[in-house]
Design a protein around this motif. Sequence first.
Motif, PDB file in Angstrom:
ATOM      1  N   LEU A 119     -43.725 -61.269  83.901  1.00 11.04           N
ATOM      2  CA  LEU A 119     -42.777 -61.380  82.796  1.00 11.04           C
ATOM      3  C   LEU A 119     -41.926 -60.121  82.694  1.00 11.04           C
ATOM      4  N   TYR A 122     -39.358 -60.067  85.351  1.00 12.29           N
ATOM      5  CA  TYR A 122     -38.274 -60.999  85.025  1.00 12.29           C
ATOM      6  C   TYR A 122     -37.286 -60.368  84.044  1.00 12.29           C
ATOM      7  N   GLN A 126     -33.291 -59.425  84.571  1.00 14.26           N
ATOM      8  CA  GLN A 126     -32.213 -59.900  83.691  1.00 14.26           C
ATOM      9  C   GLN A 126     -31.385 -58.727  83.168  1.00 14.26           C
ATOM     10  N   TYR A 236     -32.774 -58.667  75.684  1.00 20.16           N
ATOM     11  CA  TYR A 236     -33.652 -58.376  76.814  1.00 20.16           C
ATOM     12  C   TYR A 236     -34.236 -56.965  76.741  1.00 20.16           C
ATOM     13  N   TYR A 314     -43.533 -65.222  76.643  1.00 20.29           N
ATOM     14  CA  TYR A 314     -44.217 -65.698  77.846  1.00 20.29           C
ATOM     15  C   TYR A 314     -44.348 -67.222  77.826  1.00 20.29           C
ATOM     16  N   TYR A 316     -42.509 -69.367  76.264  1.00 23.31           N
ATOM     17  CA  TYR A 316     -41.172 -69.939  76.431  1.00 23.31           C
ATOM     18  C   TYR A 316     -40.781 -69.947  77.911  1.00 23.31           C
ATOM     19  N   CYS A 317     -40.997 -68.824  78.571  1.00 21.36           N
ATOM     20  CA  CYS A 317     -40.668 -68.729  79.997  1.00 21.36           C
ATOM     21  C   CYS A 317     -41.544 -69.668  80.826  1.00 21.36           C
ATOM     22  N   LEU A 322     -39.324 -70.152  84.103  1.00 20.43           N
ATOM     23  CA  LEU A 322     -38.403 -69.049  84.389  1.00 20.43           C
ATOM     24  C   LEU A 322     -39.039 -67.951  85.224  1.00 20.43           C
ATOM     25  N   LEU A 323     -40.360 -67.985  85.335  1.00 18.71           N
ATOM     26  CA  LEU A 323     -41.062 -66.914  86.064  1.00 18.71           C
ATOM     27  C   LEU A 323     -41.405 -67.358  87.486  1.00 18.71           C
TER      28      LEU A 323
END
Length: 323
Positions: A119, A122, A126, A236, A314, A316-317, A322-323
Amino acid sequence: MKKNLIIASMILLIQLLAFFITPFATFYATYISPIYVNTIGRLMSIFPFSVFEFVVIGLIIGLIYLIIKAKSITYIIRYLLIIVLIFTCTCGINYKRASIVETLDIELVAYTNDDLQLLCDYIVEQLNQIEIEEISELQITSEAKITMNDIIPGYYPTAKSLLFSHLMTLSNLTGIYSPFTIEANYNQEMPLFQKPFTICHELSHLQGYMVESDANFIAYLACINSDNSYFNYSGYLIAFIYISNALYRYGMDVSSYYNQLSDDIYQDLVENKQFWNQNDTLASITDTINDTYLKANSVSEGTGSYNIIVDYIYSYCYKYQLL
């Protein structure tokens, strides 16, 4: 005395209903609280300054007057009970509503240290991809209303900076919601990159999400989904602070993540740390008060609820792969 008992009974009844019947609190936050925003909030938006500060001063003067002149414990208790009743109606009930992750149908998932490192990777990726544009404070307050409306539709008054921002700085506070004037207030002195996230956080309280973990997560979603790159940066970067701090608490070496950041981002973090470290005179007192206040409103984690944003991000991702 009879009037005091009636007011106290009303407060107790409302709190019990909200505590034991979550759908009641959720209904109230969804359909009743917006009435305050659309009436009191709209009225207060006429003033270019925060009315909240003057209301607080007025309340303190009123209490002192009662203590000195009235010399009646009955009147003093009634005065305080009315304040508590207003607080209960404008935001206290909302602490018991269904959380934002339930609203968005995000299932909280357990994660390991390795997952948390992924995470953090990531978030760093971003951050390094964002081409930051210059932005003014006026643009921030304007964009915050637009991006928040995309996440939770509704009326949003313009967030206001506080005249007593330095007192907030000394207390390590970035923003505060006013349950008496329905205003979102922020600390004008804090580093610029914190302002988009903080303002979105405070505006989320106006939409009935009082728990700090919910407000933090809504602010994160609002920032990263904004069309403005500086809002993306704010979301972010603050997520990075929370996640890297979580890794550090788990005994992980976080220096490699900081080394991956661009010089400008790293400098913002250094200046941010220096700013708050140099201005923390009242921080421990404020933290204790805030922790007690949150626990009194059924937030068992107290100030630790701010850090639950890591669990939410986490999950949500994980949900959106997304990970």
